[in-house]
Write an enzyme that holds these catalytic residues in place. Structure first.
Site, PDB file in Angstrom:
ATOM      1  CG  HIS A 210     -10.835  -4.523 -47.868  1.00  0.00           C
ATOM      2  ND1 HIS A 210      -9.422  -5.021 -47.541  1.00  0.00           N
ATOM      3  CD2 HIS A 210     -11.637  -5.239 -48.419  1.00  0.00           C
ATOM      4  CE1 HIS A 210      -9.886  -6.704 -47.623  1.00  0.00           C
ATOM      5  NE2 HIS A 210     -10.996  -6.663 -48.127  1.00  0.00           N
TER       6      HIS A 210
ATOM      7  CG  HIS B 242     -14.638  -8.198 -51.585  1.00  0.00           C
ATOM      8  ND1 HIS B 242     -13.697  -8.875 -51.825  1.00  0.00           N
ATOM      9  CD2 HIS B 242     -14.529  -7.498 -50.394  1.00  0.00           C
ATOM     10  CE1 HIS B 242     -12.720  -9.015 -50.873  1.00  0.00           C
ATOM     11  NE2 HIS B 242     -13.414  -8.388 -49.665  1.00  0.00           N
TER      12      HIS B 242
ATOM     13  CE  LYS C 155      -6.435  -9.270 -49.032  1.00  0.00           C
ATOM     14  NZ  LYS C 155      -7.967  -8.826 -48.638  1.00  0.00           N
TER      15      LYS C 155
ATOM     16  CG  HIS D 139      -7.719 -12.535 -45.146  1.00  0.00           C
ATOM     17  ND1 HIS D 139      -9.104 -12.015 -45.321  1.00  0.00           N
ATOM     18  CD2 HIS D 139      -7.741 -13.243 -43.889  1.00  0.00           C
ATOM     19  CE1 HIS D 139      -9.790 -12.613 -44.469  1.00  0.00           C
ATOM     20  NE2 HIS D 139      -9.079 -13.297 -43.685  1.00  0.00           N
TER      21      HIS D 139
ATOM     22  CG  HIS E 196     -10.408  -7.388 -43.152  1.00  0.00           C
ATOM     23  ND1 HIS E 196      -9.607  -8.373 -42.866  1.00  0.00           N
ATOM     24  CD2 HIS E 196     -10.660  -7.677 -44.566  1.00  0.00           C
ATOM     25  CE1 HIS E 196      -9.253  -9.175 -43.605  1.00  0.00           C
ATOM     26  NE2 HIS E 196      -9.912  -8.702 -44.494  1.00  0.00           N
TER      27      HIS E 196
ATOM     28  CG  ASP F 248     -13.869  -6.887 -46.280  1.00  0.00           C
ATOM     29  OD1 ASP F 248     -13.970  -7.262 -47.250  1.00  0.00           O
ATOM     30  OD2 ASP F 248     -13.816  -7.646 -45.090  1.00  0.00           O
TER      31      ASP F 248
HETATM   32  C1  NCD Z   1     -15.010 -11.360 -48.382  1.00  0.00           C
HETATM   33  C2  NCD Z   1     -15.754 -11.736 -49.423  1.00  0.00           C
HETATM   34  O1  NCD Z   1     -16.848 -12.160 -49.454  1.00  0.00           O
HETATM   35  O2  NCD Z   1     -15.197 -11.715 -50.684  1.00  0.00           O
HETATM   36  N1  NCD Z   1     -15.603 -11.863 -47.231  1.00  0.00           N
HETATM   37  C3  NCD Z   1     -15.652 -11.323 -46.057  1.00  0.00           C
HETATM   38  O3  NCD Z   1     -16.181 -11.817 -44.849  1.00  0.00           O
HETATM   39  N2  NCD Z   1     -14.945 -10.228 -45.762  1.00  0.00           N
HETATM   40  C4  NCD Z   1     -13.611 -11.673 -48.422  1.00  0.00           C
HETATM   41  C5  NCD Z   1     -12.491 -11.360 -47.481  1.00  0.00           C
HETATM   42  O4  NCD Z   1     -12.343  -9.924 -47.371  1.00  0.00           O
HETATM   43  O5  NCD Z   1     -12.457 -11.869 -46.336  1.00  0.00           O
HETATM   44 ZN    ZN Z   2     -12.449  -8.346 -48.170  1.00  0.00          ZN
END
Ligand code: NCD
Ligand code: ZN
Length: 356
Positions: free
Chosen positions: A21, A23, A107, A144, A182, A255
């Site tokens: 996971h 970003h 997702k 999520h 998460h 995450d």
């Molecule tokens: C994530 C993001 O910034 O894209 N933020 C987070 O707090 N984890 C989005 C997410 O996974 O909820």
């Molecule tokens: Zn995330």
């Protein structure tokens, strides 16, 4: 936390891990964030919450190309792309992407639950046909797991989601492969443990370390704010227990979610913790504290591929017990980002993956 004594090993060789996971963002943030992950992880499930989101095969293919183009020379890394589910997305589009090996998973963001989720799903009832198709073709759904109602306390949104959304959905789609992403609560640990084998969960490095007090430690701490928000200490203890349990339903997903420092240090700060620069080290610290370093490899490098039906990585990476000072901020071009563990000295340092 258990009372087991930390092990005295000073070198730990493990199979190359994957991040289930992540970003990576786009443009300059992508070229900044990517290498931190690619130094440690061979593959990652790449979140599709760009603006606009990744909702088609062609957009995902183009994004995958941008990721590969942003990799430094000699670094190999496999981005595993995901489709962002919306109320309107067509079952044919996601099936096409899965069959063509562009999409690894879909997702589900409840609309409004987190960063860039406004285009997410307003009601699971609206994506029944998509879920049916995913179930048929064996495509995993990554969730999520928070309800979005402002009537529900933000600290309860994950637990309420389990009852009101996830459980009915699992009953309606008894063969669907689901990863609850998460997880932050003892309730989710229990839920996943009790669920069928095709239900798993990822656990972040930060939820294993911080509880909700970290956001208020001597003042407001925006860099400890993420979604789902960290919960009480006993929830953290349950997550630690799950991570080191050896139960293959629980595996690594950072995450890691970079935001510019000024976007976090704001009157309405963004949710997200940037853990990629310290990810493996942070997990190692936790496993070490729990006397469970021998379980790190399975959690980081085996249970994820097992769940996704993908081969294990062949290379290895070494963790060394040595001081590792984490900078207060990391800068790149005009970006300034505060990493998880900023200003701390960690006890482990991971080697970089060998170029291949
Ligand atoms: C994530 C993001 O910034 O894209 N933020 C987070 O707090 N984890 C989005 C997410 O996974 O909820
Ligand atoms: Zn995330």
């Amino acid at each position: 936390m258990t009372n087991r004594k930390p092990q005295t090993t000073s070198l730990l060789n493990i199979r190359e891990p994957d991040d289930w996971h992540l970003h990576l963002r786009d443009e300059v943030m992508l070229s900044f964030a990517l290498d931190f992950t690619a130094r440690q992880f061979a593959r990652a499930i790449v979140m599709p919450n760009l603006v606009p989101p990744v909702t088609t095969v062609s957009v995902a293919e183009a994004y995958r190309k941008r990721i590969l183009a942003a990799l430094p020379e000699g670094r190999n890394f496999k981005p595993l792309m995901t489709a962002y589910l919306t109320d309107e997305i067509s079952p044919d589009e996601i099936a096409l992407g899965f069959e063509n090996k562009v999409f690894t998973a879909c997702k589900l963001y409840p609309a409004g639950a987190t960063t860039n989720s406004a285009a997410g799903v307003t009601d699971v009832g609206r994506i029944r046909k998509v879920l049916e198709r995913m179930q048929t073709i064996g495509m995993p759904l990554l969730v999520h797991g928070e309800v979005v109602s402002s009537k529900i306390d933000v600290f309860d949104r994950e637990a309420v989601f389990l009852e009101t959304v996830l459980e009915p959905m699992l009953n309606d789609f008894p063969e669907l492969k689901v990863v609850l992403e998460h997880i932050t609560t003892a309730d989710s640990v229990q839920f996943v443990q009790d669920a069928r084998a095709s239900v798993a969960a990822t656990i972040t490095a930060h939820h294993l370390r911080i509880d909700r007090n970290a956001m208020f430690d001597g003042g407001l701490r925006p860099h400890a704010y993420c979604l789902p928000v960290a919960k009480r200490r006993f929830h953290r203890a349950a997550l630690r227990k799950a991570a080191i349990s050896g139960n293959p339903k629980f595996f690594l997903g950072t995450d890691s979610a970079p935001h510019q420092k000024h976007d976090k240090e704001s009157s309405c700060g963004c949710a997200g913790i940037f853990s990629a620069p310290v990810a493996l080290e942070s997990y190692a610290l936790t496993f070490d504290e729990e006397g469970a370093l021998d379980r790190l490899e399975a959690f980081a490098s085996e249970f994820g591929p097992l769940f996704y039906g993908l081969p294990l990585n062949e290379g290895t990476i070494t963790l060394q017990r040595t001081d590792f000072a984490v900078p207060q901020t990391i800068t790149h071009d005009n970006l300034s980002v505060v990493p998880f563990h900023a200003g701390e000295t960690l006890r482990w340092k991971a080697s970089e993956r060998a170029a291949r």
